[in-house]
Design a protein around this motif. Structure first.
Motif, PDB file in Angstrom:
ATOM      1  N   ILE A 103      26.740  31.553  49.283  1.00 44.22           N
ATOM      2  CA  ILE A 103      27.797  31.802  48.634  1.00 44.22           C
ATOM      3  C   ILE A 103      27.728  31.282  47.100  1.00 44.22           C
ATOM      4  O   ILE A 103      28.033  30.295  46.501  1.00 44.22           O
ATOM      5  N   CYS A 104      27.077  32.090  45.694  1.00 42.84           N
ATOM      6  CA  CYS A 104      26.800  30.736  44.408  1.00 42.84           C
ATOM      7  C   CYS A 104      28.213  30.973  43.728  1.00 42.84           C
ATOM      8  O   CYS A 104      29.019  30.335  42.907  1.00 42.84           O
ATOM      9  N   GLU A 105      28.753  32.900  43.756  1.00 41.76           N
ATOM     10  CA  GLU A 105      30.421  33.243  43.522  1.00 41.76           C
ATOM     11  C   GLU A 105      30.769  34.404  43.571  1.00 41.76           C
ATOM     12  O   GLU A 105      30.099  34.969  44.222  1.00 41.76           O
ATOM     13  N   ILE A 106      31.662  34.172  43.292  1.00 45.49           N
ATOM     14  CA  ILE A 106      32.121  35.565  43.820  1.00 45.49           C
ATOM     15  C   ILE A 106      33.578  35.676  42.829  1.00 45.49           C
ATOM     16  O   ILE A 106      34.029  34.807  41.987  1.00 45.49           O
ATOM     17  N   SER A 107      33.764  36.999  41.665  1.00 45.36           N
ATOM     18  CA  SER A 107      33.856  37.385  40.605  1.00 45.36           C
ATOM     19  C   SER A 107      34.516  38.524  40.964  1.00 45.36           C
ATOM     20  O   SER A 107      34.521  39.571  41.907  1.00 45.36           O
ATOM     21  N   TYR A 108      36.072  38.870  40.359  1.00 41.96           N
ATOM     22  CA  TYR A 108      36.764  39.677  40.531  1.00 41.96           C
ATOM     23  C   TYR A 108      37.765  40.474  39.660  1.00 41.96           C
ATOM     24  O   TYR A 108      37.548  39.782  38.453  1.00 41.96           O
ATOM     25  N   SER A 109      37.751  41.570  39.295  1.00 43.89           N
ATOM     26  CA  SER A 109      38.298  42.620  37.870  1.00 43.89           C
ATOM     27  C   SER A 109      39.482  42.865  39.437  1.00 43.89           C
ATOM     28  O   SER A 109      38.736  44.009  39.769  1.00 43.89           O
ATOM     29  N   LEU A 110      40.829  42.831  38.948  1.00 46.21           N
ATOM     30  CA  LEU A 110      41.905  44.320  39.315  1.00 46.21           C
ATOM     31  C   LEU A 110      42.468  44.614  38.342  1.00 46.21           C
ATOM     32  O   LEU A 110      42.843  44.230  37.236  1.00 46.21           O
ATOM     33  N   SER A 145      44.374  51.400  34.535  1.00 46.64           N
ATOM     34  CA  SER A 145      42.546  51.665  33.386  1.00 46.64           C
ATOM     35  C   SER A 145      43.287  50.320  32.868  1.00 46.64           C
ATOM     36  O   SER A 145      42.982  50.311  31.955  1.00 46.64           O
ATOM     37  N   ARG A 146      44.423  49.150  33.742  1.00 45.48           N
ATOM     38  CA  ARG A 146      44.124  48.544  32.144  1.00 45.48           C
ATOM     39  C   ARG A 146      43.962  46.651  33.362  1.00 45.48           C
ATOM     40  O   ARG A 146      44.030  47.370  34.156  1.00 45.48           O
ATOM     41  N   GLU A 147      43.386  45.751  33.075  1.00 45.63           N
ATOM     42  CA  GLU A 147      43.167  45.091  33.799  1.00 45.63           C
ATOM     43  C   GLU A 147      44.126  43.505  34.207  1.00 45.63           C
ATOM     44  O   GLU A 147      44.791  43.587  32.890  1.00 45.63           O
ATOM     45  N   ILE A 148      44.922  43.600  35.413  1.00 48.41           N
ATOM     46  CA  ILE A 148      45.828  43.024  35.459  1.00 48.41           C
ATOM     47  C   ILE A 148      45.373  41.546  35.834  1.00 48.41           C
ATOM     48  O   ILE A 148      46.715  40.623  35.997  1.00 48.41           O
ATOM     49  N   ALA A 149      44.471  41.516  36.479  1.00 53.18           N
ATOM     50  CA  ALA A 149      43.664  40.090  37.071  1.00 53.18           C
ATOM     51  C   ALA A 149      42.283  40.230  37.052  1.00 53.18           C
ATOM     52  O   ALA A 149      41.776  40.966  37.446  1.00 53.18           O
ATOM     53  N   SER A 150      41.905  39.024  36.339  1.00 50.79           N
ATOM     54  CA  SER A 150      40.847  38.398  36.385  1.00 50.79           C
ATOM     55  C   SER A 150      40.452  37.359  37.059  1.00 50.79           C
ATOM     56  O   SER A 150      41.243  36.587  37.107  1.00 50.79           O
ATOM     57  N   GLY A 151      38.859  36.762  37.632  1.00 53.24           N
ATOM     58  CA  GLY A 151      38.882  35.179  37.705  1.00 53.24           C
ATOM     59  C   GLY A 151      37.370  35.275  37.893  1.00 53.24           C
ATOM     60  O   GLY A 151      36.773  36.084  38.644  1.00 53.24           O
ATOM     61  N   LYS A 152      36.991  34.255  38.565  1.00 56.02           N
ATOM     62  CA  LYS A 152      35.863  33.638  39.434  1.00 56.02           C
ATOM     63  C   LYS A 152      35.731  32.811  40.271  1.00 56.02           C
ATOM     64  O   LYS A 152      36.564  31.486  40.241  1.00 56.02           O
ATOM     65  N   ILE A 153      35.247  32.768  41.319  1.00 53.67           N
ATOM     66  CA  ILE A 153      35.838  31.361  42.647  1.00 53.67           C
ATOM     67  C   ILE A 153      33.804  30.786  42.970  1.00 53.67           C
ATOM     68  O   ILE A 153      33.109  31.560  43.330  1.00 53.67           O
ATOM     69  N   PRO A 154      33.922  29.622  42.106  1.00 53.81           N
ATOM     70  CA  PRO A 154      32.361  28.976  42.118  1.00 53.81           C
ATOM     71  C   PRO A 154      32.639  27.942  43.274  1.00 53.81           C
ATOM     72  O   PRO A 154      32.834  27.556  43.782  1.00 53.81           O
ATOM     73  N   VAL A 209      39.791  36.534  49.085  1.00 53.33           N
ATOM     74  CA  VAL A 209      39.538  36.296  47.548  1.00 53.33           C
ATOM     75  C   VAL A 209      41.713  36.759  47.221  1.00 53.33           C
ATOM     76  O   VAL A 209      41.889  37.483  46.708  1.00 53.33           O
ATOM     77  N   PRO A 210      41.909  35.342  46.664  1.00 51.76           N
ATOM     78  CA  PRO A 210      43.202  35.723  45.943  1.00 51.76           C
ATOM     79  C   PRO A 210      43.018  36.159  44.699  1.00 51.76           C
ATOM     80  O   PRO A 210      42.271  35.762  43.794  1.00 51.76           O
ATOM     81  N   MET A 211      43.999  36.720  44.370  1.00 53.16           N
ATOM     82  CA  MET A 211      44.073  37.298  42.653  1.00 53.16           C
ATOM     83  C   MET A 211      45.666  36.784  42.692  1.00 53.16           C
ATOM     84  O   MET A 211      46.422  37.753  43.187  1.00 53.16           O
ATOM     85  N   LEU A 212      46.145  36.378  41.177  1.00 48.76           N
ATOM     86  CA  LEU A 212      47.589  36.968  40.922  1.00 48.76           C
ATOM     87  C   LEU A 212      47.975  37.317  39.660  1.00 48.76           C
ATOM     88  O   LEU A 212      47.241  37.281  38.439  1.00 48.76           O
ATOM     89  N   VAL A 213      48.533  38.042  40.284  1.00 53.58           N
ATOM     90  CA  VAL A 213      48.788  38.818  39.074  1.00 53.58           C
ATOM     91  C   VAL A 213      50.092  38.680  38.240  1.00 53.58           C
ATOM     92  O   VAL A 213      50.961  38.583  38.901  1.00 53.58           O
ATOM     93  N   TYR A 256      46.104  50.891  42.419  1.00 55.73           N
ATOM     94  CA  TYR A 256      44.699  49.660  41.294  1.00 55.73           C
ATOM     95  C   TYR A 256      43.476  50.527  41.700  1.00 55.73           C
ATOM     96  O   TYR A 256      42.908  51.094  42.568  1.00 55.73           O
ATOM     97  N   GLU A 257      42.730  49.566  41.244  1.00 57.96           N
ATOM     98  CA  GLU A 257      40.520  49.524  41.026  1.00 57.96           C
ATOM     99  C   GLU A 257      40.195  48.547  41.191  1.00 57.96           C
ATOM    100  O   GLU A 257      41.008  47.475  40.268  1.00 57.96           O
TER     101      GLU A 257
END
Length: 164
Positions: free
Chosen positions: A57-64, A68-77, A92-96, A116-117
């Motif tokens: 797996i090269c990378e996991i990216s996420y957007s929570l 309609s507002r982004e409350i968390a986002s990031g990448k796991i390399p 996939v941990p996501m810190l809000v 959420y979305e």
């Protein structure tokens, strides 16, 4: 000569299109723990590898998003690899942050959850094909922990404390 090259390209393209590909889905999104930095949520992504060898797996990216507002986002390399002929569950941990939760107070107080979305991009490295991105999305509700769960009197937070 160009006709032969075109035939070779078409042949390779058809073989790649017929090749089995891994399948991925978001299995769960839930409260993980409370910290000074914010509330940690965790998504579980199941990935089925049809091949007998593992796939990196090269990378996991996420957007929570919520409201309609982004409350968390990031990448796991470089989060590891997907085992051969198995379904691997990736976490996939996501810190809000707390201040963002406060801005969602209207939704939270209404039903003690966050609508959420979640969008996850899973990039894997397939031999011959190269990098392949799996775009995954889901919508739902994340229940917030009760006071009892926060202070270790049952529920998800208490269960997590027992496991650690």
């Amino acid at each position: 000569m160009s006709g032969l090259i075109d035939k070779a390209k078409n042949f390779v393209a058809e073989k790649i299109a017929e090749m089995p590909k891994p399948e991925a889905s978001i299995q769960d999104v839930d409260f993980k723990k409370l910290s000074r930095a914010g509330v940690m949520y965790q998504a579980k992504v199941g990935v089925m590898n049809p091949y007998s060898h593992s796939i990196p797996i090269c990378e996991i990216s996420y957007s929570l998003k919520s409201d309609s507002r982004e409350i968390a986002s990031g990448k796991i390399p470089d989060p590891g690899s997907i085992k051969g002929k198995e379904t691997t569950v990736l976490e996939v941990p996501m810190l809000v942050p707390h201040d963002i939760l406060m801005s969602l107070a209207k939704d939270i107080w209404r039903d003690w959850d966050i609508d959420y979305e979640l969008a996850i991009g899973l990039i894997i490295d397939l031999p011959v094909v190269g990098n392949l991105t799996f775009p995954l999305t889901t919508k739902g509700e994340m229940k917030l922990p009760t006071l009892g769960e926060l202070f270790g009197r049952g529920g998800a937070a208490a269960d997590d404390d027992k496991k650690e």
